[in-house]
Design an enzyme around this catalytic site. Structure first.
Site, PDB file in Angstrom:
ATOM      1  N   TYR A   5      -2.344  -0.229  10.041  1.00  0.00           N
ATOM      2  CA  TYR A   5      -2.529  -0.822   8.713  1.00  0.00           C
ATOM      3  C   TYR A   5      -1.251  -0.704   7.888  1.00  0.00           C
ATOM      4  O   TYR A   5      -0.772  -1.683   7.306  1.00  0.00           O
ATOM      5  CB  TYR A   5      -3.688  -0.131   7.996  1.00  0.00           C
ATOM      6  CG  TYR A   5      -3.792  -0.494   6.541  1.00  0.00           C
ATOM      7  CD1 TYR A   5      -4.182  -1.771   6.150  1.00  0.00           C
ATOM      8  CD2 TYR A   5      -3.493   0.436   5.546  1.00  0.00           C
ATOM      9  CE1 TYR A   5      -4.272  -2.111   4.805  1.00  0.00           C
ATOM     10  CE2 TYR A   5      -3.586   0.102   4.201  1.00  0.00           C
ATOM     11  CZ  TYR A   5      -3.976  -1.166   3.841  1.00  0.00           C
ATOM     12  OH  TYR A   5      -4.057  -1.504   2.506  1.00  0.00           O
ATOM     13  N   SER A  13       0.823  -1.198   0.000  1.00  0.00           N
ATOM     14  CA  SER A  13       0.000   0.000   0.000  1.00  0.00           C
ATOM     15  C   SER A  13       0.861   1.252   0.000  1.00  0.00           C
ATOM     16  O   SER A  13       1.969   1.259   0.553  1.00  0.00           O
ATOM     17  CB  SER A  13      -0.899   0.001   1.245  1.00  0.00           C
ATOM     18  OG  SER A  13      -1.520   1.251   1.441  1.00  0.00           O
TER      19      SER A  13
END
Length: 338
Positions: free
Chosen positions: A155, A130
């Protein structure tokens, strides 16, 4: 075409669905797995699956990768030649409320995938990372050759950990792994927890939209078809490593081991307010805007340097935000009969 079995994890998710559909369209059989959790409405995931299951080349299994025994059975049964690992617990803000979900899925589940690949001689593992891994970095555009040791959300930390775990398996066992840092992917069949979807829902229902950092945000919005094109091209480009590498500090984006990292982004950040304006135009309605401060774990701007991607596969994402938003809104209107 891959002669052996090919696995797409998270096939009922947003990107996983589009990738699976693309592979099936070019004649590539796919084994797809998903745990169909309720992080967002499972009905949307089931609707995606219904489309995929119309193709005879698609095999679906409901598997939770955090289940070590079930994951081991899956890999032993199919002995996948290529694995495209997109399953994960997504969302920056949700990680503040439910951190253990990220440990179970993004860490434990990813380790189980690595073990499955290792013990069944997988030829190439591609996995979703990501743009969140860039965290506190302020140098733009973000480059895979920059250090990314300062994540600002759990995350992001789990995605950085995935890259490190993959590198260790590439180094120890010669497993070719490719990490893909996605930048704000959007399009039809979008996730309901993402900004464009939330904005569309609010605009059509006359509710306020929340604009964090008072709307002063820039995102490298990347249309989902560009993402799947890049991934399909990368399938056959298993990294070989650079045995001739020398130096005092390894390049963060490559390695002596068969491991690579790529940015998958549009290389053109857009002002969030401009994107809101496009949604207003497509829906023919003005949004009620609620300006809010920056959220914990968020960053003001993302911007992908895709030089390595373009060099290695001869392609860079390029869909104009105007065209991508129009396609998203067209799907949204059809799906929700607006």
């Amino acid at each position: 075409m891959i002669e052996g079995n090919l696995l797409v994890t998270g096939c009922a998710g947003f990107i996983g669905f589009h990738l699976t559909e693309r592979l099936l369209k070019i004649g590539q059989p796919v084994v797809g797995i998903d745990n169909l959790n309720d992080y967002y409405d499972p009905a949307l995931k089931r609707a995606r699956l219904d489309r995929l299951e119309q193709n005879a080349g698609f095999t679906f299994l409901q598997v939770d990768l955090a289940d070590r025994a079930e994951t081991k059975k899956l890999f032993e049964r199919y002995r996948f030649e290529v694995v495209l690992h997109l399953a994960a617990q997504a969302g920056v803000r949700y990680s503040l409320a439910n951190p253990h979900a990220y440990a179970d899925s993004n860490l434990g589940g990813f380790l189980n995938v690595l073990e499955g690949c290792r013990h069944t001689s997988c030829r190439h593992l591609l996995f979703a990372s990501s743009s969140s891994v860039y965290g506190a970095n302020t140098k733009l555009p973000f480059s895979v050759h920059d250090n990314v040791d300062h994540p600002v959300s759990l995350y992001a930390a789990t995605k950085k950990a995935n890259e490190l775990l993959a590198h260790s398996y590439s180094h120890l066992y010669g497993l070719p792994t490719t990490g893909l840092r996605f930048f704000t992917v959007y399009g039809p069949w979008y996730r309901p927890d993402m900004a464009l979807y939330l904005f569309a829902d609010a605009i059509t229902k006359g509710r306020p939209i929340d604009l964090f950092n008072n709307g002063n945000m820039r995102r490298d919005f990347t249309y989902v078809d560009d993402v799947t094109e890049a991934m399909v091209r990368l399938i056959g480009l298993a990294p070989e490593g650079d045995p001739g590498w020398s130096g005092d500090h390894p390049d963060p984006g490559s390695s002596k081991a068969p491991w690579r990292i790529y940015n998958i982004g549009n290389n053109k950040p857009e002002d969030l307010m401009h994107v809101v304006g496009l949604l207003e135009k497509e829906f023919g309605r003005q949004a009620v805007k609620r300006m809010l401060p920056m959220q914990p774990g968020d960053v003001p701007a993302t911007y992908a340097d895709v030089t390595d991607l373009a060099h290695d596969i001869g392609f860079r994402p390029q869909t104009r935000i105007e065209d991508g938003v129009a396609k998203f809104v067209a799907w949204y209107r059809e799906y929700y009969r607006i």
